[in-house]
Design a protein around this motif. Structure first.
Motif, PDB file in Angstrom:
ATOM      1  N   VAL A  30      -0.750   9.287 -41.733  1.00 39.70           N
ATOM      2  CA  VAL A  30       0.224  10.379 -41.927  1.00 39.70           C
ATOM      3  C   VAL A  30       0.857  10.925 -40.816  1.00 39.70           C
ATOM      4  N   LYS A  31       1.136   9.859 -39.562  1.00 36.02           N
ATOM      5  CA  LYS A  31       1.735  10.340 -38.443  1.00 36.02           C
ATOM      6  C   LYS A  31       1.346  11.808 -37.880  1.00 36.02           C
ATOM      7  N   ILE A  32      -0.023  12.075 -37.867  1.00 38.05           N
ATOM      8  CA  ILE A  32      -0.549  13.225 -37.170  1.00 38.05           C
ATOM      9  C   ILE A  32      -0.600  12.797 -35.760  1.00 38.05           C
ATOM     10  N   ASP A  33      -0.632  11.372 -35.377  1.00 37.25           N
ATOM     11  CA  ASP A  33      -0.853  10.923 -33.889  1.00 37.25           C
ATOM     12  C   ASP A  33       0.381  11.111 -33.288  1.00 37.25           C
ATOM     13  N   GLU A  34       1.545  11.383 -34.030  1.00 38.10           N
ATOM     14  CA  GLU A  34       2.672  11.519 -33.510  1.00 38.10           C
ATOM     15  C   GLU A  34       3.211  12.869 -32.938  1.00 38.10           C
ATOM     16  N   LEU A  35       2.298  13.904 -33.508  1.00 33.90           N
ATOM     17  CA  LEU A  35       2.504  15.384 -33.056  1.00 33.90           C
ATOM     18  C   LEU A  35       2.774  15.864 -31.737  1.00 33.90           C
ATOM     19  N   PRO A  36       2.024  15.044 -30.669  1.00 28.26           N
ATOM     20  CA  PRO A  36       1.997  15.560 -29.331  1.00 28.26           C
ATOM     21  C   PRO A  36       3.589  15.218 -28.691  1.00 28.26           C
ATOM     22  N   GLN A  37       4.322  14.329 -29.576  1.00 30.43           N
ATOM     23  CA  GLN A  37       5.553  13.982 -29.083  1.00 30.43           C
ATOM     24  C   GLN A  37       6.598  15.303 -29.272  1.00 30.43           C
ATOM     25  N   LEU A  38       6.166  16.293 -30.180  1.00 34.23           N
ATOM     26  CA  LEU A  38       6.912  17.572 -30.096  1.00 34.23           C
ATOM     27  C   LEU A  38       7.019  18.252 -28.623  1.00 34.23           C
ATOM     28  N   LEU A  39       5.997  17.843 -27.758  1.00 34.51           N
ATOM     29  CA  LEU A  39       5.908  18.229 -26.342  1.00 34.51           C
ATOM     30  C   LEU A  39       7.188  17.520 -25.790  1.00 34.51           C
ATOM     31  N   LEU A  67      -3.228  21.313 -37.610  1.00 32.84           N
ATOM     32  CA  LEU A  67      -3.329  19.925 -37.259  1.00 32.84           C
ATOM     33  C   LEU A  67      -3.914  19.436 -36.162  1.00 32.84           C
ATOM     34  N   TRP A  68      -3.202  20.328 -34.991  1.00 25.66           N
ATOM     35  CA  TRP A  68      -3.486  19.735 -33.704  1.00 25.66           C
ATOM     36  C   TRP A  68      -5.118  19.877 -33.507  1.00 25.66           C
ATOM     37  N   PRO A  77      13.003   6.018 -17.669  1.00 26.76           N
ATOM     38  CA  PRO A  77      11.718   5.975 -18.114  1.00 26.76           C
ATOM     39  C   PRO A  77      11.280   7.567 -17.933  1.00 26.76           C
ATOM     40  N   PHE A  78      10.324   7.687 -19.182  1.00 25.60           N
ATOM     41  CA  PHE A  78       9.334   8.636 -19.293  1.00 25.60           C
ATOM     42  C   PHE A  78       8.015   8.619 -19.801  1.00 25.60           C
ATOM     43  N   LYS A  79       7.056   9.772 -19.779  1.00 25.05           N
ATOM     44  CA  LYS A  79       5.984   9.568 -20.369  1.00 25.05           C
ATOM     45  C   LYS A  79       5.950  10.281 -21.923  1.00 25.05           C
ATOM     46  N   MET A  80       5.429   9.377 -22.656  1.00 32.29           N
ATOM     47  CA  MET A  80       5.606   9.855 -24.254  1.00 32.29           C
ATOM     48  C   MET A  80       4.007   9.962 -24.535  1.00 32.29           C
ATOM     49  N   TYR A  81       3.823  11.401 -25.291  1.00 30.67           N
ATOM     50  CA  TYR A  81       2.299  11.796 -25.711  1.00 30.67           C
ATOM     51  C   TYR A  81       2.081  11.152 -27.131  1.00 30.67           C
ATOM     52  N   LYS A  82       0.806  10.914 -27.317  1.00 30.66           N
ATOM     53  CA  LYS A  82       0.630  10.906 -28.892  1.00 30.66           C
ATOM     54  C   LYS A  82      -1.169  11.023 -28.735  1.00 30.66           C
ATOM     55  N   PHE A  83      -1.477  11.451 -30.041  1.00 30.71           N
ATOM     56  CA  PHE A  83      -2.785  11.558 -30.035  1.00 30.71           C
ATOM     57  C   PHE A  83      -3.522  10.402 -30.021  1.00 30.71           C
ATOM     58  N   ARG A  84      -4.749  10.091 -29.396  1.00 28.82           N
ATOM     59  CA  ARG A  84      -5.159   8.741 -29.027  1.00 28.82           C
ATOM     60  C   ARG A  84      -5.905   8.556 -30.647  1.00 28.82           C
ATOM     61  N   SER A  85      -5.748   7.217 -31.012  1.00 31.55           N
ATOM     62  CA  SER A  85      -6.153   6.643 -32.230  1.00 31.55           C
ATOM     63  C   SER A  85      -7.249   5.551 -32.161  1.00 31.55           C
ATOM     64  N   MET A  86      -7.311   5.125 -30.776  1.00 38.07           N
ATOM     65  CA  MET A  86      -8.121   3.929 -30.440  1.00 38.07           C
ATOM     66  C   MET A  86      -9.133   4.147 -29.545  1.00 38.07           C
ATOM     67  N   ARG A  87     -10.234   3.533 -29.697  1.00 36.60           N
ATOM     68  CA  ARG A  87     -11.328   3.515 -28.914  1.00 36.60           C
ATOM     69  C   ARG A  87     -11.160   3.313 -27.319  1.00 36.60           C
ATOM     70  N   VAL A  88     -11.684   3.922 -26.430  1.00 36.95           N
ATOM     71  CA  VAL A  88     -11.299   3.930 -25.074  1.00 36.95           C
ATOM     72  C   VAL A  88     -11.802   2.416 -24.452  1.00 36.95           C
ATOM     73  N   LEU A  89     -10.953   1.828 -23.835  1.00 40.44           N
ATOM     74  CA  LEU A  89     -11.519   0.594 -23.037  1.00 40.44           C
ATOM     75  C   LEU A  89     -12.365   0.833 -22.243  1.00 40.44           C
ATOM     76  N   ARG A  90     -13.650   0.057 -22.349  1.00 36.35           N
ATOM     77  CA  ARG A  90     -14.592   0.234 -21.121  1.00 36.35           C
ATOM     78  C   ARG A  90     -13.905  -0.609 -19.731  1.00 36.35           C
ATOM     79  N   THR A  91     -13.181  -1.503 -20.256  1.00 26.60           N
ATOM     80  CA  THR A  91     -12.597  -2.601 -19.019  1.00 26.60           C
ATOM     81  C   THR A  91     -11.207  -2.301 -19.076  1.00 26.60           C
ATOM     82  N   PRO A  92     -10.483  -2.142 -18.044  1.00 26.27           N
ATOM     83  CA  PRO A  92      -8.951  -2.163 -18.104  1.00 26.27           C
ATOM     84  C   PRO A  92      -8.185  -3.254 -18.885  1.00 26.27           C
ATOM     85  N   LYS A  93      -7.587  -2.978 -19.546  1.00 27.19           N
ATOM     86  CA  LYS A  93      -6.888  -4.215 -20.363  1.00 27.19           C
ATOM     87  C   LYS A  93      -5.667  -5.033 -19.323  1.00 27.19           C
TER      88      LYS A  93
END
Length: 231
Positions: free
Chosen positions: A94-103, A25-26, A54-70
């Motif tokens: 189907v929550k595949i985007d959450e898989l990197p949180q296994l890290l 799936l990865w 605070p910590f850094k949480m990982y997800k698969f990217r599901s959105m288009r990259v912003l060309r201009t910083p938000k």
């Protein structure tokens, strides 16, 4: 203390097995993301975890990259629907985007089950008064609040409507988890998570799980208005 030790061992084993078992799936996720919108594979979010650290949480990217910083807030309770590409919509469903949180689970910043991590700029919305009790347990990949959001909350694209109809109950369910935390309850939430994902694959909603979650939230806060949420 015994529960916490068992939970950490269980989390580590589950994360390791999960990463190995879901490796196909990865691969699908990585290929799908790169062919949909070239750019970073992972999205790194700044979140608040156990003991409000605070910590850094990982997800698969599901959105288009912003060309201009938000500008403005780091995160919204509702995704920017216009930026989600079709494959991204599928992996969210189907929550595949959450898989990197296994890290995150592997490195100990998250658990399999617990309250959802809170965005830094939403800290005051979720961590005050009795709801700050959530800091006592590790944040999780899934749990009662996450399941409520998955079954019911994801249908709302308007943030004001989400805040009115979903947020109060979601916050209450994070407190509920702290009160019920234990090995048996964690296993129950894992089983419920699998059931909800299977239902989603067939385009159905787990209304019976939703009703149970709402009943738990109502026990935690009898004044909570959950009637408009009953399906």
């Amino acid at each position: 203390m015994i529960y916490q030790t068992i939970k950490r061992i269980f989390d580590f084993i589950c994360a390791l097995i999960g990463i190995i078992g879901t490796s196909p799936l990865w691969l699908i996720g990585i290929i799908g993301i790169l062919t949909s919108d070239w750019g970073p594979i992972f999205y790194t979010a700044h979140r608040i975890g156990k003991n409000n650290k605070p910590f850094k949480m990982y997800k698969f990217r599901s959105m288009r990259v912003l060309r201009t910083p938000k500008q403005g807030a780091e995160a919204s309770l509702r995704p920017d629907e216009d930026r989600i590409f079709p494959f991204g919509r599928f992996i969210r469903k189907v929550k595949i985007d959450e898989l990197p949180q296994l890290l995150n689970i592997l490195n100990g910043t998250m658990s399999v089950i617990g309250p959802r991590p809170v965005a830094q700029d939403q800290f005051d919305m979720f961590r005050y008064g009795k709801w700050d009790e959530a800091k006592k347990v590790p944040v999780g990949l899934s749990g009662p609040a996450a399941l409520y959001d998955f079954i019911y909350g994801d249908q709302f694209t308007d943030e004001d409507e989400y805040m009115e109809k979903v947020y109060p109950t979601r916050r209450e369910l994070e407190y509920t988890y702290v009160q019920k935390a234990g090995c048996l309850y964690d296993i129950k939430m894992i089983i419920y998570t699998v059931i909800c994902i299977v239902y989603a694959l067939f385009g159905k909603e787990c209304t019976w799980i939703l009703r149970e979650l709402l009943a738990d939230a109502k026990k935690s806060n009898p004044e909570l208005d959950v009637q408009p949420h009953i399906i």
